[in-house]
Design an enzyme around this catalytic site. Sequence first.
Site, PDB file in Angstrom:
ATOM      1  CE1 TYR B 307       1.630   1.188   5.006  1.00 18.81           C
ATOM      2  CE2 TYR B 307       3.789   1.825   5.816  1.00 18.81           C
ATOM      3  CZ  TYR B 307       2.547   2.164   5.343  1.00 18.81           C
ATOM      4  OH  TYR B 307       2.225   3.476   5.189  1.00 18.81           O
ATOM      5  CE1 TYR B 357       3.243   4.663   1.918  1.00 14.98           C
ATOM      6  CE2 TYR B 357       1.729   6.440   1.356  1.00 14.98           C
ATOM      7  CZ  TYR B 357       2.312   5.623   2.292  1.00 14.98           C
ATOM      8  OH  TYR B 357       1.973   5.750   3.618  1.00 14.98           O
TER       9      TYR B 357
END
Lengths: 132, 399
Positions: B307, B357
């Site tokens: 992440y 994203y």
Amino acid sequence: MAIIPGMTDLTRPYWEAAREGRLVVQQCPACGRSWHPPLPACPHCHRAGPGWREVAGTGTVYTYTVVRHPTHVALADAIPYVIAIVELTEGPRVVTGITGCDVGDVRAGMPVRVTFSAVTGEVTLPYFEPVA
Amino acid sequence: MIRREVAIAGIGQTAYGKALPGTAWDLAIEAILAALADAGLEPADVDGMCRFAPPFEPVSEPMLVRALGIPELRFFAESPLGGEALGAVIAHAAAAVMTGLARVVVVYRALSQSTGGRFGRADRGGPSGAAVSDPQADVVVAEEDNRSFAWPYGLMSPGQLFALWARRYAIVNGLTDEDLTRALGSIAITQRAYANANPSALMRDRTMTWEDYRAARMISEPLRLFDLCLENDGACAYVITSAAMARSLRADPVHVLSATQTISPYREPMGIYVTGELLELFPPATADRLFADAGVTRSDIDVAQFYDATSYMPLRSLESYGFVADGQAWRYVTEAGTGPDSPLPVNTHGGHLSEAYLHGMNGVLEAVRQLRGTAVNQVRGASVALVGAPAGSATILAR
């Protein structure tokens, strides 16, 4: 236009003290430990209804960032500004801003002391500045 | 333990773009239908859903069952805390399938940041995305998870938060500004190169040199523009079934070996008041459990998708998950690197920095493509992959 903290019964004593020029953190009347931000009970011994203690208002810069791009229209004129985490002499850490020096002069471990900035008639924010 | 009891039978996504036509609802439907088609299933087969909790995920289960004509969901669950939901949603889906609460569970994430909240826009009301109607009026920050102690000082975005983390990392490990720049830039430039080969990536056509990286403006020191993730529209979805069902649906199901979620004091997003060092991106004990539950070791991991709201996070993830010793990743990424020929290729789709994203969900889809052998930046022979978010939320997948 300013960004100001909304207050709850739990957080109001912190901001009311700041308005009077005092920096406070919660303290457990049973075990004596302090922490920040405020909690409904002592996270160590679980006693409800923590009290507040005034701290010296001194500490050191734990980490910091110089912000050069605003994330809110209210901050557009504040650029560049410094966000810091200050570790108080008594132990707890606070999120704050550093004033009283060039943004490029902030360093890790730098000794700082609290200074109070009245943002509105109701709200005063504790900031920190380098110890001369 | 999950270990190979359930599998990902299908994946789907929309195009990713800066301002896609359609709402998050439209995007969710498109991604879910694509994932079901990939699995050889119909909406009528779906009886479970897992999602990121609101306000992060704007598309609700009632919206989807109506729009997709799903007769009935008998299991649905929401995981809070933003990116920290990444491992949780797969853990919940696996638990539902393994206990018989559901047979076919859809996991999805849809974003329309062009119409909703964005962090990078200074002309509006911060992360809420609210239009500012009265520029003279004070903004009162409602107290929630200590944000009333942070926002008044202009600490509002994950980019600023991880600037504080990255600075602390440099302080503790004795890095100069140049050391940190070289480490963060290595991550950002490597991920950009991956994205340049990825047709789905927003940054597909924009190469990045060291000069480009260094010349980009500082956003929140020490993080420059290209250290921060993109903001965009798009949606991802995948389908979890029993391993047996997945094998009946397709020849190359991707098995779930393990999945974790945790919460500890001040580990929530923007939680910065940890009493220990501001360094523990992923709890070491949880990392050990993630590998033990999976029945694999760190050396078995062929590819990792970490992440990356900022370039600092993959850097520290290499240490937090135990691939590199504490305090060594800054040197490691400049020497061994995270590229195609490195010991552990990282974010091979380009990640949040350069693909798009999607709250980590695009990393799950990339891991599935790697394990199917269909990734554009294919790691040869990849058989075990890790997808890791902060704060104890992760999954290990395998062929």
